[in-house]
Write an enzyme that holds these catalytic residues in place. Structure first.
Site, PDB file in Angstrom:
ATOM      1  N   LYS A 223     -14.815  -0.015   0.143  1.00 24.29           N
ATOM      2  CA  LYS A 223     -14.914  -1.415   0.576  1.00 24.29           C
ATOM      3  C   LYS A 223     -15.174  -1.463   2.082  1.00 24.29           C
ATOM      4  O   LYS A 223     -14.350  -1.030   2.888  1.00 24.29           O
ATOM      5  CB  LYS A 223     -13.664  -2.207   0.190  1.00 24.29           C
ATOM      6  CG  LYS A 223     -12.341  -1.510   0.424  1.00 24.29           C
ATOM      7  CD  LYS A 223     -11.140  -2.399   0.106  1.00 24.29           C
ATOM      8  CE  LYS A 223      -9.843  -1.647   0.107  1.00 24.29           C
ATOM      9  NZ  LYS A 223      -8.626  -2.472   0.073  1.00 24.29           N
TER      10      LYS A 223
ATOM     11  N   ARG B  24     -12.636   2.828  -5.258  1.00 21.49           N
ATOM     12  CA  ARG B  24     -13.318   1.767  -4.503  1.00 21.49           C
ATOM     13  C   ARG B  24     -13.746   2.224  -3.120  1.00 21.49           C
ATOM     14  O   ARG B  24     -13.027   2.975  -2.445  1.00 21.49           O
ATOM     15  CB  ARG B  24     -12.332   0.588  -4.362  1.00 21.49           C
ATOM     16  CG  ARG B  24     -12.948  -0.695  -3.904  1.00 21.49           C
ATOM     17  CD  ARG B  24     -12.101  -1.913  -4.250  1.00 21.49           C
ATOM     18  NE  ARG B  24     -10.675  -1.847  -3.969  1.00 21.49           N
ATOM     19  CZ  ARG B  24      -9.950  -2.867  -3.493  1.00 21.49           C
ATOM     20  NH1 ARG B  24     -10.528  -4.023  -3.227  1.00 21.49           N
ATOM     21  NH2 ARG B  24      -8.643  -2.733  -3.309  1.00 21.49           N
TER      22      ARG B  24
ATOM     23  N   ASP C  20      -0.602  -2.664  -4.497  1.00 23.47           N
ATOM     24  CA  ASP C  20      -1.812  -2.755  -3.671  1.00 23.47           C
ATOM     25  C   ASP C  20      -2.456  -1.373  -3.681  1.00 23.47           C
ATOM     26  O   ASP C  20      -2.179  -0.588  -4.600  1.00 23.47           O
ATOM     27  CB  ASP C  20      -1.464  -3.258  -2.258  1.00 23.47           C
ATOM     28  CG  ASP C  20      -2.639  -3.967  -1.591  1.00 23.47           C
ATOM     29  OD1 ASP C  20      -3.754  -3.414  -1.607  1.00 23.47           O
ATOM     30  OD2 ASP C  20      -2.452  -5.068  -1.040  1.00 23.47           O
ATOM     31  N   ASP C  21      -3.298  -1.043  -2.684  1.00 22.75           N
ATOM     32  CA  ASP C  21      -3.963   0.252  -2.726  1.00 22.75           C
ATOM     33  C   ASP C  21      -2.952   1.393  -2.879  1.00 22.75           C
ATOM     34  O   ASP C  21      -1.919   1.424  -2.201  1.00 22.75           O
ATOM     35  CB  ASP C  21      -4.768   0.483  -1.436  1.00 22.75           C
ATOM     36  CG  ASP C  21      -6.027  -0.377  -1.372  1.00 22.75           C
ATOM     37  OD1 ASP C  21      -6.611  -0.671  -2.432  1.00 22.75           O
ATOM     38  OD2 ASP C  21      -6.411  -0.769  -0.260  1.00 22.75           O
TER      39      ASP C  21
ATOM     40  N   HIS D 283      -3.967  -0.813  -6.743  1.00 24.01           N
ATOM     41  CA  HIS D 283      -5.362  -1.216  -6.583  1.00 24.01           C
ATOM     42  C   HIS D 283      -6.238   0.025  -6.397  1.00 24.01           C
ATOM     43  O   HIS D 283      -7.319  -0.047  -5.812  1.00 24.01           O
ATOM     44  CB  HIS D 283      -5.529  -2.181  -5.408  1.00 24.01           C
ATOM     45  CG  HIS D 283      -4.868  -3.511  -5.621  1.00 24.01           C
ATOM     46  ND1 HIS D 283      -4.960  -4.551  -4.729  1.00 24.01           N
ATOM     47  CD2 HIS D 283      -4.092  -3.967  -6.643  1.00 24.01           C
ATOM     48  CE1 HIS D 283      -4.264  -5.596  -5.181  1.00 24.01           C
ATOM     49  NE2 HIS D 283      -3.723  -5.259  -6.340  1.00 24.01           N
TER      50      HIS D 283
ATOM     51  N   ASP E 262       0.835  -1.216   0.000  1.00 26.98           N
ATOM     52  CA  ASP E 262       0.000   0.000   0.000  1.00 26.98           C
ATOM     53  C   ASP E 262       0.867   1.263   0.000  1.00 26.98           C
ATOM     54  O   ASP E 262       1.872   1.323   0.729  1.00 26.98           O
ATOM     55  CB  ASP E 262      -0.862   0.082   1.262  1.00 26.98           C
ATOM     56  CG  ASP E 262      -1.859  -1.058   1.403  1.00 26.98           C
ATOM     57  OD1 ASP E 262      -1.664  -2.117   0.783  1.00 26.98           O
ATOM     58  OD2 ASP E 262      -2.817  -0.888   2.164  1.00 26.98           O
TER      59      ASP E 262
END
Ligand SMILES: *[C@@H]1O[C@H](CO)[C@@H](O)[C@H](O)[C@H]1NC(C)=O
Ligand SMILES: *[C@@H]1O[C@H](CO)[C@@H](O)[C@H](O)[C@H]1NC(C)=O
Ligand SMILES: *[C@@H]1O[C@H](CO)[C@@H](O)[C@H](O)[C@H]1NC(C)=O
Ligand SMILES: *[C@@H]1O[C@H](CO)[C@@H](O)[C@H](O)[C@H]1NC(C)=O
Length: 370
Positions: free
Chosen positions: A264, A262, A209-210, A231, A189
């Site tokens: 989540k 996103r 990743d994020d 991500h 991340d």
């Protein structure tokens, strides 16, 4: 007329009075220097151990040996600059390996690197297994401004933001692009934010990743930033007792990767919520799974949503957010168990792939193309 001799005692008193006044003032000035104006040099772990009286800190290049960590806790309002790279040897220490904890800091990394030597840990398993990886690598606490630094090759998550006052993070780069090789970098991340009153501006993240993940907090701005291969920009994942509100995500570019934008929420989250999130003028392209995903079924993408962590007030307004996705990806998926309100999506223009799937619960979407 008085004789010269008769004046001398008075002159002597005067001179001694002056003599004592001057050193006093000089002493005061030099006390001020050491107490509040000291310039301190950090060129080793030990030289960083007590910076509490330093209002100017210069970090020269140095290597942190295995087993050691560094905290920059300088005087409130301190200016902290780097004139070389900080390199971390492979270690089994828990993260963070480098913590900034100075109130109202003015940190300028001078475009130097904070190097985590990630390749010495990367095994494709991130923090789910394999070698133990210190994480997060770097932590921003305190408050103030952080700019012009590159966090290079973090073992896993790169920068955790846990500030406690108004904070601006600008022109900070997270470069984990080397972790693409052999798909070895994982859970890398860029910025994980659990804080309020934070602006990220013109940051760049290249990772696996994020790009940015907002886990809790309010009054947050992510603007004019670039995410490559990530991500995407995420609110969440939202766990129990965690809420996020009043977020603006504006004029960012997200290129490549599994997800674009996103929200989540953990399927089992309770006492949690997401509210007032506005997307404005973003450019998202080359996404391979979900262009925009708003889900209450995390860790599933689109599964059985939870009902105890509501989402409200989502908008795509204030300038076109364009989203283009690959042939096997969705443009927009909403997977709600507890959503409400009219969501103004009039400035969302999403295209490509397999189109959309909407499970809106009590929310409605107005406008937009997807
Ligand atoms: C005392 O020191 C201050 C700051 O160092 C200086 O500005 C000031 O002029 C000095 N006063 C006298 C009387 O020397
Ligand atoms: C840190 O340094 C300041 C003075 O510079 C001193 O007053 C303080 O006791 C020191 N703290 C520790 C933990 O050594
Ligand atoms: C709900 O979460 C907040 C933190 O966001 C916490 O302070 C509070 O205690 C939680 N309430 C319950 C009932 O767990
Ligand atoms: C929705 O957003 C658009 C673009 O920002 C704006 O022009 C419009 O007035 C908004 N609609 C509502 C109902 O608020």
């Amino acid at each position: 007329m008085p004789s010269l001799a008769s004046l001398l005692p008075f002159a002597a008193v005067l001179a001694s009075g002056l003599a004592s006044a001057v050193p006093n003032n000089a002493t005061l000035a030099s006390r001020t220097d050491t107490a509040k104006r000291a310039t301190c040099t950090v060129n080793s772990v030990s030289s960083a151990s007590n910076l509490s009286s330093c209002s100017t800190v210069v970090i020269t290049g140095f290597t942190v040996p295995s087993g050691q960590t560094v905290t920059i806790a300088a005087a409130s309002g301190a200016t902290v600059t780097m004139t070389g790279d900080i390199v971390f040897s492979k270690t089994t220490s828990a993260g963070p390996l480098l913590t900034f904890d100075t109130p109202n800091i003015n940190f300028n990394g001078g475009t130097h690197n904070i190097n985590g030597n990630g390749a010495q840990y990367w095994d494709g398993q991130g923090t789910n297994g394999g070698s133990t990886k210190p994480h997060p690598f770097v932590k921003f606490k305190g408050s103030g401004t952080f700019s012009f630094v590159t966090v290079l090759n973090s073992p896993a998550q790169a920068i955790s933001v846990g500030t406690s006052g108004t904070t601006v993070i600008s022109r900070v780069t997270v470069d984990n692009s080397a972790g693409n090789s052999g798909s070895l970098g994982h859970n890398t991340d860029g910025f994980d934010i659990s804080a309020s009153d934070v602006t990220l501006s013109q940051v760049t993240v290249n990772n696996q990743d994020d790009c940015v993940a907002i886990n809790k907090g309010s009054n947050l701005v992510i603007e004019d930033s670039t995410c490559i291969g990530s991500h995407g920009i995420s609110i969440g994942s939202i766990a129990a007792d965690h809420s996020v509100s009043n977020v603006k995500i504006a004029r960012n570019t997200v290129t490549g990767g599994l997800y674009g934008l996103r929200i989540k929420v953990d399927a089992d989250a309770t006492n949690a919520s997401v509210s007032s999130v506005t997307y404005e003028g973003n450019t998202v392209s080359g996404i391979t799974e979900y262009g925009v995903l708003i889900s209450q079924s995390y860790p599933d993408n689109d599964g059985t949503p939870g009902t105890s962590a509501p989402i409200s007030g989502i908008a795509f307004t204030g300038g076109t957010t364009s989203v283009s996705v690959g042939s096997s990806a969705y443009t927009l998926v909403v997977d709600c168990g507890a959503c409400s309100g009219t969501w103004n999506f009039s400035d969302l223009k999403a295209s490509g792939g397999k189109g959309h799937i909407l499970a809106l619960n009590k929310a409605t979407i107005s406008g937009g193309t997807y």
